[in-house]
Motif scaffolding. Structure first.
Motif, short mmCIF file in Angstrom:
data_model
loop_
_atom_site.label_atom_id
_atom_site.label_comp_id
_atom_site.label_asym_id
_atom_site.label_seq_id
_atom_site.Cartn_x
_atom_site.Cartn_y
_atom_site.Cartn_z
N VAL A 89 50.62 44.81 41.74
CA VAL A 89 49.44 45.67 41.62
C VAL A 89 49.50 46.48 40.33
CG1 VAL A 89 48.28 47.68 42.61
CG2 VAL A 89 49.01 45.79 44.09
N ARG A 91 50.93 45.87 37.53
CA ARG A 91 50.68 45.06 36.34
C ARG A 91 49.17 44.92 36.10
NH1 ARG A 91 54.82 41.55 38.25
NH2 ARG A 91 53.21 40.14 39.05
N GLU A 92 48.40 44.74 37.16
CA GLU A 92 46.97 44.55 37.00
C GLU A 92 46.23 45.86 36.70
OE1 GLU A 92 45.36 41.80 36.59
OE2 GLU A 92 47.23 40.69 36.87
N ARG A 95 45.47 46.48 33.22
CA ARG A 95 44.64 45.48 32.56
C ARG A 95 43.16 45.61 32.93
NH1 ARG A 95 47.31 40.72 31.08
NH2 ARG A 95 45.71 39.43 32.10
N SER A 97 40.37 46.59 36.38
CA SER A 97 40.28 46.12 37.76
C SER A 97 38.99 45.41 38.11
CB SER A 97 40.47 47.30 38.72
OG SER A 97 39.42 48.24 38.55
N SER A 103 37.40 37.33 36.65
CA SER A 103 38.71 37.40 36.01
C SER A 103 39.48 36.12 36.31
CB SER A 103 39.48 38.61 36.55
OG SER A 103 40.86 38.49 36.31
N VAL A 105 42.27 36.08 37.33
CA VAL A 105 43.02 36.37 38.56
C VAL A 105 42.31 35.78 39.78
CG1 VAL A 105 43.89 38.22 40.06
CG2 VAL A 105 44.07 38.44 37.58
N GLU A 307 38.31 42.64 43.05
CA GLU A 307 39.11 43.68 42.41
C GLU A 307 40.50 43.10 42.12
OE1 GLU A 307 38.91 48.30 43.51
OE2 GLU A 307 39.92 47.05 44.98
N THR A 308 40.89 43.12 40.87
CA THR A 308 42.06 42.33 40.47
C THR A 308 43.36 42.80 41.11
OG1 THR A 308 42.23 43.69 38.47
CG2 THR A 308 41.07 41.58 38.29
N HIS A 309 43.53 44.10 41.28
CA HIS A 309 44.83 44.53 41.81
C HIS A 309 44.99 44.16 43.29
CE1 HIS A 309 42.36 48.24 42.50
NE2 HIS A 309 43.05 48.30 43.61
N ALA A 312 45.93 40.53 43.26
CA ALA A 312 47.34 40.43 42.87
C ALA A 312 48.25 40.76 44.05
CB ALA A 312 47.63 41.37 41.70
#
Length: 447
Positions: A89, A91-92, A95, A97, A103, A105, A307-309, A312
């Motif tokens: 989480v 790391r993302e 970058r 969200s 993305s 991701v 949502e990227t995190h 992840a």
């Protein structure tokens, strides 16, 4: 009754939590964002407000530490602040969200999910289970052209949306015309289900159920449902919010070998981060996309769904489950706990009254009165004693962060609670041990 018996009900004091609960109720309807977390689910004045958690333990704002079960309503199956999940989480977060286009991701998360749940061809992510199950219902209605939804009436919850909530005692605000489109079938009874499908011939879009619950599916039952759905032209939908990962990494469908048309996952998928998934056969899912020539289905279109995190977190959870054998560990911990609780209850003469049920990875308990009937009063007594011993357990659903020492300590506290339970049974009246109103069921018409 002796004075020392009455003192047992006054060991734990939560003054800061009590004040915080008043603030919560003043600003948030129900005092919580999920009814199952409401303070009415706990003994009066003993609903701790949480400060933080780590692993299998949480701390309340009064400074008490608890061994926690049912973490995040079964969502935190690896334990709080799991290092591998938090690292993914973090790391993302650096970058960004959420973007105006997908993305990378998103495709990585989809590939990981479909590798973990190979019975599905496509997946779409969302933030909560209700959105996923409602999207499944919408797809089923679009695929079949039929209006009715058949739910398993033995399972307690499918969605906050009208098609389901209208069937519960909390149906205020939902038109009868909507509720009438939802019908129910009993779990484990193929004949009754076929009778329902025959009664509403060519009207039922899907059968939706949790593939397993507090007991194992009867032999051939899920395969029989698959055959019934095919024969009557409806879809089979598995709600794997609970069974996903806890039964196997691929859910109950992976364990029992019966493939639904659609399935929904959540809870354990994000280890507390908000992510859910709708997965299924390509020909059923694709109408929600762009590469087909038929009518478009407004499937899921959520601003925060990718949502990227959170995605992840989901990837880290799946990797951890597969690489570390988490499902097997959940079963081993649950079996150790169930055996200990049953022994403790039997040793105190209440083995018929405190009953542990369910798959080892998803244990619940029943509290029965002197007539062996379910009792909210005795549940209140039991919860009070657990809390006093530092065990926060609306259920006995384990996380993989629990240690053998945690299980052993829990069993000790259960034994102490059982001793008080025995006294109440002998008195045929638990009231002196409640110190307030009993806990209440979530689904009830009046507050």
């Amino acid at each position: 009754m002796a004075t020392e018996d009455l003192v047992e009900t006054a060991e734990l004091q939560l003054p800061r939590s009590r004040m915080a609960n008043e603030r919560l109720h003043a600003l948030i309807p129900g005092g919580a964002h999920t009814y199952a977390k409401g303070d009415d689910q706990y003994p009066e004045n003993l609903a701790p407000v949480i400060s933080h958690g780590r692993g299998a333990h949480v701390w309340d704002i009064d400074g008490n530490r608890y061994i926690e079960y049912g973490s995040g309503l079964r969502s935190v199956s690896l334990g709080h602040a799991h290092p591998r999940v938090i690292e993914a989480v973090r790391r993302e977060l650096d970058r960004g969200s959420n973007f105006v286009r997908p993305s990378i991701v998103e495709v990585e998360a989809a590939e990981r999910f479909l590798a973990t749940v190979p019975t599905a061809d496509m997946v779409k992510f969302a933030k909560n289970g209700s959105d996923a199950t409602t999207a499944a219902v919408r797809l089923a209605r679009a695929a079949t052209g039929r209006p009715r939804v058949a739910i398993c009436g033995d399972h307690p919850f499918f969605s906050v949306d009208d098609w389901f909530i209208g069937t519960t005692p909390m149906s205020a605000g939902i038109p009868t015309a909507t509720t009438e489109l939802t019908v129910a079938f009993p779990y484990g009874d193929l004949a009754a289900t076929e009778a329902l499908l025959t009664r509403y011939q060519d009207e039922v879009a899907c059968l939706i159920l949790e593939p397993a619950g507090h007991s194992e599916p009867p032999p051939g039952y899920l395969a029989g449902l698959r055959q019934l759905a095919d024969r009557h032209g409806c879809l089979l939908v598995f709600d794997e919010m609970i069974t996903g990962f806890r039964w196997s990494e691929a859910g109950a469908q992976g364990l029992y070998g019966v493939v639904p048309d659609l399935s929904t996952f959540g809870k354990a998928l994000g280890n507390g981060f908000a992510v859910s998934a709708l997965a299924g056969r390509r020909e059923v899912m694709e109408p929600g996309g762009l590469r087909h020539s038929g009518d478009r289905v407004f499937l899921l279109s959520t601003t925060h769904g990718a949502e990227t995190h959170s995605l992840a977190a989901a990837m880290a959870v799946q990797a951890t489950y597969v690489e570390e054998g988490v499902t097997a560990r959940l079963h081993a911990l649950g079996e150790r706990l169930a055996a200990g609780v049953r022994d403790a209850a039997a040793g105190m003469g209440v083995g018929d009254h405190i009953v542990v049920r369910g798959r080892a990875s998803n244990l619940v308990f029943a509290t029965l009165d002197e007539n062996l009937q379910p009792s909210q009063e005795y549940r209140t007594l039991f919860l009070r004693r657990l809390l006093a011993g530092g065990v926060l357990a609306p259920s006995f659903v384990v996380s993989s962060a629990l240690s053998d020492a945690d299980i052993d300590r829990t069993v000790e506290v259960v034994a102490q609670a059982c001793a008080v339970y025995r006294k109440a049974l002998d008195a045929a009246d638990p009231t002196p041990w409640l110190a307030g109103r009993p806990v209440k069921p979530v689904f009830r018409r009046l507050a």
